[in-house]
Write a protein that holds these residues in place. Structure first.
Motif, mmCIF file in Angstrom:
data_model
loop_
_atom_site.group_PDB
_atom_site.id
_atom_site.type_symbol
_atom_site.label_atom_id
_atom_site.label_comp_id
_atom_site.label_asym_id
_atom_site.label_seq_id
_atom_site.Cartn_x
_atom_site.Cartn_y
_atom_site.Cartn_z
ATOM 1 N N ALA A 160 6.985 28.012 27.371
ATOM 2 C CA ALA A 160 6.707 27.653 25.840
ATOM 3 C C ALA A 160 7.718 28.474 25.281
ATOM 4 O O ALA A 160 8.291 28.017 24.125
ATOM 5 C CB ALA A 160 5.191 28.087 25.707
ATOM 6 N N THR A 161 8.195 29.757 25.537
ATOM 7 C CA THR A 161 9.070 30.718 24.887
ATOM 8 C C THR A 161 10.366 29.821 25.010
ATOM 9 O O THR A 161 10.986 30.168 23.963
ATOM 10 C CB THR A 161 9.157 32.025 25.769
ATOM 11 N N ALA A 162 10.759 29.320 25.996
ATOM 12 C CA ALA A 162 12.181 28.627 26.021
ATOM 13 C C ALA A 162 12.340 27.399 25.052
ATOM 14 O O ALA A 162 13.198 27.062 24.558
ATOM 15 C CB ALA A 162 12.422 28.292 27.521
ATOM 16 N N VAL A 163 11.126 26.880 25.027
ATOM 17 C CA VAL A 163 11.251 25.397 24.107
ATOM 18 C C VAL A 163 10.832 25.707 22.697
ATOM 19 O O VAL A 163 11.037 24.650 21.855
ATOM 20 C CB VAL A 163 10.274 24.410 24.692
ATOM 21 N N GLY A 164 10.085 26.753 22.473
ATOM 22 C CA GLY A 164 9.886 27.205 21.138
ATOM 23 C C GLY A 164 11.010 26.937 20.084
ATOM 24 O O GLY A 164 10.715 26.389 19.106
ATOM 25 N N PRO A 165 12.290 27.663 20.171
ATOM 26 C CA PRO A 165 13.389 27.465 19.090
ATOM 27 C C PRO A 165 13.543 25.994 18.979
ATOM 28 O O PRO A 165 13.847 25.534 17.801
ATOM 29 C CB PRO A 165 14.415 28.165 20.001
ATOM 30 N N LEU A 166 13.765 25.318 20.107
ATOM 31 C CA LEU A 166 13.797 23.699 19.840
ATOM 32 C C LEU A 166 12.944 23.045 19.295
ATOM 33 O O LEU A 166 13.210 22.394 18.123
ATOM 34 C CB LEU A 166 13.986 22.978 21.372
ATOM 35 N N VAL A 167 11.610 23.265 19.485
ATOM 36 C CA VAL A 167 10.442 22.665 18.898
ATOM 37 C C VAL A 167 10.761 23.173 17.387
ATOM 38 O O VAL A 167 10.513 22.180 16.495
ATOM 39 C CB VAL A 167 9.167 22.851 19.508
ATOM 40 N N GLY A 168 10.835 24.391 17.199
ATOM 41 C CA GLY A 168 10.549 24.778 15.962
ATOM 42 C C GLY A 168 11.827 24.261 14.928
ATOM 43 O O GLY A 168 11.752 23.862 13.906
ATOM 44 N N GLY A 169 13.149 24.101 15.695
ATOM 45 C CA GLY A 169 14.414 23.469 14.856
ATOM 46 C C GLY A 169 14.000 22.020 14.567
ATOM 47 O O GLY A 169 14.281 21.646 13.549
ATOM 48 N N LEU A 170 13.499 21.594 15.789
ATOM 49 C CA LEU A 170 13.333 20.027 15.191
ATOM 50 C C LEU A 170 12.346 19.697 14.256
ATOM 51 O O LEU A 170 12.177 18.738 13.364
ATOM 52 C CB LEU A 170 12.782 19.278 16.589
ATOM 53 N N LEU A 171 11.246 20.765 14.110
ATOM 54 C CA LEU A 171 10.168 20.398 13.233
ATOM 55 C C LEU A 171 10.644 20.742 11.446
ATOM 56 O O LEU A 171 10.470 19.971 10.731
ATOM 57 C CB LEU A 171 8.950 21.402 13.360
ATOM 58 N N ILE A 172 11.620 21.609 11.523
ATOM 59 C CA ILE A 172 11.931 22.298 10.437
ATOM 60 C C ILE A 172 13.241 21.250 9.955
ATOM 61 O O ILE A 172 13.378 20.985 8.677
ATOM 62 C CB ILE A 172 12.837 23.565 10.542
ATOM 63 N N GLN A 173 13.973 20.836 10.846
ATOM 64 C CA GLN A 173 15.061 19.783 10.315
ATOM 65 C C GLN A 173 14.291 18.333 10.061
ATOM 66 O O GLN A 173 14.850 17.797 9.082
ATOM 67 C CB GLN A 173 15.831 19.555 11.627
ATOM 68 N N ALA A 174 13.321 18.115 10.773
ATOM 69 C CA ALA A 174 12.435 16.657 10.446
ATOM 70 C C ALA A 174 11.904 16.437 9.044
ATOM 71 O O ALA A 174 12.028 15.634 8.529
ATOM 72 C CB ALA A 174 11.394 16.591 11.574
ATOM 73 N N TRP A 175 11.293 17.879 8.632
ATOM 74 C CA TRP A 175 10.632 17.745 7.444
ATOM 75 C C TRP A 175 10.593 19.098 6.510
ATOM 76 O O TRP A 175 11.408 19.117 5.652
ATOM 77 C CB TRP A 175 9.142 17.462 7.535
ATOM 78 N N SER A 176 10.064 20.036 6.997
ATOM 79 C CA SER A 176 10.268 21.430 6.421
ATOM 80 C C SER A 176 9.848 22.481 7.430
ATOM 81 O O SER A 176 9.244 22.275 8.102
ATOM 82 C CB SER A 176 9.202 21.399 5.304
#
Length: 508
Positions: A156-172
Motif C-alpha cells: 500500500a505504501t509503495a502504490v500510494g504515490p502512484l494512486v495519488g498521482g493518478l487521482l490528482i492528474q485525472a481530476w483534482s
C-alpha cells in the motif's frame, strides 16, 4: 460474528474470519499511510488552486502531524482500556469524515482545520491495527498474520504515490482525500462482520487527559511560532503568544510527568543513555526526512515539470529498498550490535540528500534523481529498523508499549518541526515555491541543511551501547512479541511498528 471458541483459541489462520480481520486492519492502516504520501504529491496543486503561500502549505502538512504527534501516545492505551475494535472503528469513521471535509474545503484555512481533525482520526486508528491482530489471532498464527499485514501494508505504501498521482492528474487533488471514504466504509463493514472485540481487563482509572492537553498545546504553540514567525515577524503578538503558550505548556507537561504516579511518559525511561540517544537520533533522522519529502515532489513538479504521477513515483525506489531490506537490517543489528548501522545509515542518508542536489531543471531522472534516491534508501534501510529496536531494547519490559509510542511520537515531532522550520531556513517564503528558480535555490539549501541534520544523528549514535540488543528479553516478551530488530513495518512516514505484549486480554 465472534464465536465462543474465539475467546479461548482466537481466530485461526486460513479461516474466513481470519481473512476478514486481516483485510480490516490493512484497510485502516493502509488508508492512513496512503494519505501521508498522497498529500505531499498534492501540495503544488493545492497551492495553485488556493493561491496559498508556503505558510499555508506548511499548515496543510503540520495540521495533521500536530494532532497525530500529540495524541499518538495516549491513543494506543485507549483501545486497551475501552475496546480495541471500538477505538479503531471510531478512528476510521473520524478519518473518513475528516477526509470528506478535506476534499470539500473551499479555502486553505478550512483545509488546515480538516487536516487537524484527520490527524486525530489517524492517531486513533494507527496503533489499533497491530493491537487487533495480536489480540484476535490465536498465538500460533499471530506471527503469520502480522507478517501478512506488514507485507500488504508495504505494498500500500509503495502504490500510494502512484494512486495519488493518478487521482490528482485525472481530476483534482480533492479526489486524493475523497477516495478515503469508500475505503473507510469497507473497513467498518469488515470490522463489524469479522473483528472480535477485546480489551485489557487490568487497566483501571482514566487516561491522562491533562498531560495530553499540555503536550498538544506545547507542540501547537511552538509549531505556530515557527511557521508564522518568518511571515509575521517574531515580535508579532500572535507569534509571541504562541511561543509563550508553547514553552509554558511543554514545561508543564514535563513537570506533570515527574509528579504523576502513572505518567504518560515515565521519566525513568530517559535515565538510560541509550534510550535517550536513540530517540535523539530518531528526531534528527525523521526531521531530515520530513523536510526532504515535503520539498522533493514540489521541486519535481514545479521546477522540473514532472506530472503528479511521475513525481509520486520518483521516490518509489526508497520504499522498495526498505521493503526488501528492513528485516535483514534488523537481524544484522542483533548479530553485530546496532551502533555501526546507526552511524553509517544516517551518514548515507545525508549523502543521498546531497546527491539529490543534482535534481535541477534540465537534469534527467537517471542522473539527477535516481542516484540520490537509491543512496537515500540504502541509508534508511540500514538505520530505521535498528534504531527503533534499540529504543525498545533499552527500555524496561514493563514500558515496552510506552517506549514504542515515545519513539513514534518523537519521529512525528521531528517531521512536524522540520516542515515548520525548513522552508524559511532555506529561503522559500511567500509564493517563492511557485517560482522554479527560487524553489531550486531553496531546494538545494534545504538538502544541505537536512544532510547536516542526518549526519549529526549518525554522530550521536557513537553513544549507543552496542550490547543493548544482546540482552536477553524476558520470557513474556519472547512469547508474545517479536525480538528487538524484527521490523514489522518500516516506512518513511514513521518508525517501524512493533507488537506490544498484552498479558491479560478479554474477548467480549
Amino acid at each position: 460474528m465472534t464465536t465462543p471458541g474465539n475467546a479461548l483459541t482466537g481466530v485461526r489462520w486460513g479461516s474466513p474470519q481470519a481473512r476478514g480481520v486481516l483485510a480490516a486492519t490493512v484497510c485502516g492502516s493502509g488508508m492512513a499511510m496512503l494519505d501521508g504520501t498522497v498529500v505531499n504529491v498534492a501540495l503544488p496543486k493545492i497551492g495553485a488552486e488556493f493561491t496559498a503561500s508556503v505558510t499555508g502549505l506548511q499548515w496543510v502538512l503540520d495540521g495533521y502531524l500536530l494532532s497525530l504527534a500529540s495524541l499518538i501516545l495516549v491513543a494506543g492505551s485507549l483501545g486497551d482500556r475501552y475496546g480495541r475494535r471500538r477505538v479503531f472503528e471510531i478512528g476510521v469513521v473520524w478519518f473518513g469524515l475528516a477526509s470528506v471535509l478535506c476534499g470539500l474545503a473551499p479555502t486553505t484555512g478550512v483545509l488546515v482545520a480538516a487536516r487537524v481533525l484527520q490527524g486525530i482520526g489517524g492517531a486513533l486508528l494507527t496503533p489499533g491495527s497491530l493491537a487487533i491482530l495480536q489480540s484476535a489471532f490465536a498465538h500460533d498464527d499471530r506471527a503469520r498474520a502480522i507478517g501478512a499485514w506488514s507485507g500488504l501494508g508495504g505494498v500500500a505504501t509503495a502504490v500510494g504515490p502512484l494512486v495519488g498521482g493518478l487521482l490528482i492528474q485525472a481530476w483534482s487533488w480533492r479526489l486524493a482525500f475523497l477516495v478515503n471514504v469508500p475505503v473507510a466504509v469497507l473497513c467498518i463493514y469488515l470490522c463489524r462482520r469479522y473483528v472480535p472485540e477485546s480489551k485489557d481487563s487490568q487497566m483501571k482509572g482514566h487516561p491522562e487527559v491533562l498531560g495530553t492537553v499540555l503536550c498538544a498545546l506545547g507542540l501547537a504553540g511552538v509549531t505556530g511560532a515557527l511557521v508564522e514567525g518568518p511571515a509575521r515577524g517574531m515580535t508579532d503578538p500572535i507569534v509571541l503568544v504562541a511561543i509563550i503558550v508553547g514553552v509554558l505548556s511543554l514545561a508543564g507537561f514535563c513537570v506533570l510527568q515527574v509528579r504523576e504516579r502513572d505518567p504518560l511518559v515515565p521519566p525513568d525511561l530517559f535515565a538510560n543513555r541509550t534510550f535517550t540517544v536513540s530517540n535523539l537520533l530518531t528526531f534528527m533522522l525523521y526531521a531530515a526526512l520530513g523536510g526532504v519529502m515535503m520539498l522533493m515532489v514540489m521541486q519535481l513538479q514545479v521546477s522540473m515539470h514532472y506530472p503528479p504521477v511521475l513525481a509520486g513515483l520518483a521516490g518509489l525506489p526508497i520504499t522498495v529498498i526498505m521493503l526488501l531490506g528492513s528485516a535483514q537490517s534488523g537481524k544484522l543489528a542483533q548479530r553485530i550490535g546496532p551502533r555501526l548501522q546507526l552511524i553509517v545509515g544516517p551518514v548515507l542518508v545525508g549523502a543521498g540528500m546531497l546527491m539529490l542536489r543534482w535534481a535541477v531543471p534540465g537534469s534527467s531522472y537517471l542522473t539527477g534523481v535516481l542516484p540520490g534516491v537509491v543512496v537515500f534508501g540504502l541509508g534508511l534501510v540500514i538505520a530505521v529498523a535498528p534504531v527503533t529496536a534499540t529504543v525498545l531494547a533499552a527500555a524496561p519490559d514493563r514500558h515496552a508499549g510506552v517506549a514504542s509510542g515515545v519513539n513514534n511520537a518523537v519521529a512525528r515531532t521531528g517531521s512536524l518541526l522540520a516542515v515548520a522550520v525548513l522552508p524559511a531556513a532555506a529561503g522559500i517564503t511567500g509564493e517563492k515555491y511557485a517560482d522554479p528558480t527560487a524553489l531550486t535555490a531553496g531546494w538545494q539549501m534545504a538538502l544541505l541543511i537536512c544532510a547536516i541534520a542526518a549526519v549529526i544523528g549518525g554522530l550521536i549514535a557513537f553513544w549507543v551501547d552496542n550490547r543493548v540488543l544482546g540482552q536477553a528479553p524476558s520470557p513474556a516478551v519472547v512469547e508474545d512479541s517479536p525480538h528487538p530488530g524484527d521490523c514489522l513495518h518500516c516506512g518513511v512516514e514513521g518508525p517501524p511498528t512493533h507488537v506490544v505484549p498484552h498479558h491479560s486480554s478479554t474477548v467480549d
